[in-house]
Design an enzyme around this catalytic site. Structure first.
Site, PDB file in Angstrom:
ATOM      1  N   TYR A  21       0.821  -1.215   0.000  1.00 14.68           N
ATOM      2  CA  TYR A  21       0.000   0.000   0.000  1.00 14.68           C
ATOM      3  C   TYR A  21       0.860   1.274   0.000  1.00 14.68           C
ATOM      4  O   TYR A  21       0.370   2.357  -0.290  1.00 14.68           O
ATOM      5  CB  TYR A  21      -0.937   0.027   1.218  1.00 14.68           C
ATOM      6  CG  TYR A  21      -2.044  -1.017   1.179  1.00 14.68           C
ATOM      7  CD1 TYR A  21      -2.236  -1.822   0.072  1.00 14.68           C
ATOM      8  CD2 TYR A  21      -2.891  -1.183   2.254  1.00 14.68           C
ATOM      9  CE1 TYR A  21      -3.230  -2.784   0.038  1.00 14.68           C
ATOM     10  CE2 TYR A  21      -3.900  -2.144   2.236  1.00 14.68           C
ATOM     11  CZ  TYR A  21      -4.064  -2.949   1.130  1.00 14.68           C
ATOM     12  OH  TYR A  21      -5.054  -3.898   1.107  1.00 14.68           O
ATOM     13  N   LYS A  77       3.142 -15.491   1.694  1.00 13.38           N
ATOM     14  CA  LYS A  77       3.011 -16.193   0.409  1.00 13.38           C
ATOM     15  C   LYS A  77       4.449 -16.475  -0.029  1.00 13.38           C
ATOM     16  O   LYS A  77       4.889 -16.068  -1.115  1.00 13.38           O
ATOM     17  CB  LYS A  77       2.244 -15.293  -0.576  1.00 13.38           C
ATOM     18  CG  LYS A  77       1.826 -15.980  -1.855  1.00 13.38           C
ATOM     19  CD  LYS A  77       0.688 -16.976  -1.682  1.00 13.38           C
ATOM     20  CE  LYS A  77       0.374 -17.628  -3.010  1.00 13.38           C
ATOM     21  NZ  LYS A  77      -0.552 -18.774  -2.891  1.00 13.38           N
ATOM     22  N   ASP A 122      -3.500 -18.051   1.110  1.00 14.20           N
ATOM     23  CA  ASP A 122      -4.689 -18.678   0.522  1.00 14.20           C
ATOM     24  C   ASP A 122      -5.236 -19.751   1.459  1.00 14.20           C
ATOM     25  O   ASP A 122      -6.446 -19.853   1.687  1.00 14.20           O
ATOM     26  CB  ASP A 122      -4.396 -19.245  -0.881  1.00 14.20           C
ATOM     27  CG  ASP A 122      -3.054 -19.950  -0.970  1.00 14.20           C
ATOM     28  OD1 ASP A 122      -2.235 -19.811  -0.051  1.00 14.20           O
ATOM     29  OD2 ASP A 122      -2.823 -20.667  -1.969  1.00 14.20           O
ATOM     30  N   ASP A 144      -5.405  -6.769   5.836  1.00 20.43           N
ATOM     31  CA  ASP A 144      -6.594  -6.000   5.478  1.00 20.43           C
ATOM     32  C   ASP A 144      -7.725  -6.964   5.119  1.00 20.43           C
ATOM     33  O   ASP A 144      -8.858  -6.862   5.625  1.00 20.43           O
ATOM     34  CB  ASP A 144      -6.226  -5.110   4.270  1.00 20.43           C
ATOM     35  CG  ASP A 144      -7.296  -4.101   3.935  1.00 20.43           C
ATOM     36  OD1 ASP A 144      -8.284  -3.999   4.680  1.00 20.43           O
ATOM     37  OD2 ASP A 144      -7.139  -3.402   2.911  1.00 20.43           O
ATOM     38  N   ASP A 167     -10.977  -8.507   7.860  1.00 18.53           N
ATOM     39  CA  ASP A 167     -12.399  -8.299   7.552  1.00 18.53           C
ATOM     40  C   ASP A 167     -13.132  -9.631   7.472  1.00 18.53           C
ATOM     41  O   ASP A 167     -14.278  -9.753   7.915  1.00 18.53           O
ATOM     42  CB  ASP A 167     -12.566  -7.540   6.227  1.00 18.53           C
ATOM     43  CG  ASP A 167     -12.618  -6.039   6.448  1.00 18.53           C
ATOM     44  OD1 ASP A 167     -12.268  -5.602   7.565  1.00 18.53           O
ATOM     45  OD2 ASP A 167     -13.004  -5.309   5.525  1.00 18.53           O
TER      46      ASP A 167
END
Ligand code: NAD
Length: 356
Positions: free
Chosen positions: A140, A191, A223, A247, A251
């Site tokens: 980000y 990852k 994943d 992020d 959620d």
């Protein structure tokens, strides 16, 4: 020594829910909690007075405080403003200026609310996960970034995933410190099979783990972590991960609990200063009606006591008081079900204070 708390109510339901959290703090002050509270403006409320969502006096107050209690920012009336002065910039400014790099997002499902989840009660009842998300680095913020035009005239968008060892180490230490206060198990999510940056992430986490022999560290690809969160979420204690993975996963974890009005959060810096806020927004659709759920904000106060004010026993008292009002069958509209007693924002806050 007296601890100073900046109280930034913000917009929409912010002032209503923060007022209930302040009642709780005042109650604990009566029991010897040595605090002083000072109000400040942030978000749209600050823009209306000062023309900026983060006035200098608010930033100075935040810097001079040991912790910040925040309601929420934003609302319809500020949506057409230039992006540089939109309410959300107030929050981003506070995070950046105070270097709040460690975002703590608990996902707790109280047994009394197990029916609120879309998952089977036996899968989620008693869920208690802490997701530690890196908040100020990663893709980000990485440079270079942008959209460029290639020689053949086609446009190409690009972002950079970048983490230095020191950035990984400090979020790692933050997560391990939290694990020491909980179940002493950490799952680091990356990852590493595809991204070199998170291969380094995994390596540094292993190094940090050497300083915490009591904590059990495991690794999981993102994943698989997403899959496990909906398959068997109770296997997790603390999860630590990058800005973008956190992020998304936080959620997802929040929704396991089925109720946005119950979840607190914290964003901490290296010195332990933190900003504490509910995960939900300013809910302009229900603002001013005394129907918003104040429990996420009240539980944010519990996190503040545990992580910035070193008052774990008082934090537990708040959490137990919340359990008690749920046991009594009190519910705001967002968590109401048949047979329960529907209460408003201030009635719920008063009930928690009484339970304390
Ligand atoms: P929201 O979280 O404000 O609301 C989503 C839905 O949940 C709404 O129906 C709302 O009524 C309900 N809800 C939220 N909190 C509740 C509570 N405590 N009790 C009962 N119901 C509750 O998200 P949104 O509608 O996408 O955004 C509204 C505004 O909030 C926007 O301006 C957005 O930018 C802002 N926002 C701010 C923050 C923040 O301050 N950290 C976070 C997210 C969104």
């Amino acid at each position: 020594m007296t601890k100073k708390i900046a109280v930034l109510a913000g917009d929409g339901i912010g002032p209503e829910i923060v007022a209930e959290a302040v009642k709780v703090l005042e109650r604990l002050r009566g029991d010897g909690l040595d605090i002083e509270l000072e109000d400040g403006l942030v978000g749209g409320a600050a823009y209306d007075v000062h023309g900026t969502p983060l006035p200098t006096e608010t930033l100075d107050l935040a810097k001079a405080s040991d912790a910040i209690l925040l309601g929420a920012v934003g609302g319809y009336q500020w949506e057409s403003l230039d992006i540089s002065v939109r309410p959300e910039k107030g929050l981003l400014g506070l995070r950046a200026e105070l270097e709040l790099f460690s975002n703590l997002r608990p996902a707790i499902l109280y047994k009394q609310l197990a029916d609120a989840s879309t998952l089977k009660p036996e899968v989620v009842a008693g869920l208690d996960i802490m997701i530690v998300r890196e908040l100020t680095g990663g893709i980000y913020f990485g440079q270079p970034r942008g959209v460029r035009t290639l020689e053949n005239g086609e446009r190409q968008g690009f972002n950079t995933l970048v983490y230095s060892e020191s950035e990984i180490e400090r979020i790692g230490r933050s997560a391990f410190d939290i694990a020491m206060k909980r179940g002493k198990r950490i799952c680091s999510v990356d990852k590493a099979n595809v991204l070199e940056c998170t291969e380094l992430w995994r390596e540094v986490m292993e190094c940090v783990a050497k300083d915490y022999p009591e904590v059990e560290l495991s690794h999981m690809y993102v994943d698989n972590a997403a899959m496990q969160l909906v398959r068997a979420p109770k296997q997790f204690d603390v999860m630590v991960t990058t800005n973008m993975f956190g992020d998304i996963l936080s959620d997802c974890a929040a929704m396991l609990t089925g109720s946005i009005g119950m979840l607190p959060s914290a964003s901490l810096n290296a010195g332990g200063k933190g900003m504490y806020e509910p995960i939900h927004g300013s809910a302009p659709d229900i603002a001013g009606q005394d129907i918003a759920n104040p429990l996420a904000t009240i539980l944010s106060v519990a996190m503040m006591l545990r992580y910035s004010l070193d008052e774990a026993a008082m934090a537990e008292r708040i959490e137990q008081a919340v359990e008690k009002v749920l046991d009594q069958g009190l519910r705001t509209a967002d968590i109401y079900s048949d047979g329960m007693q529907k209460v408003g924002t201030s009635e719920m806050g008063d009930a928690v204070v009484t339970a304390l």
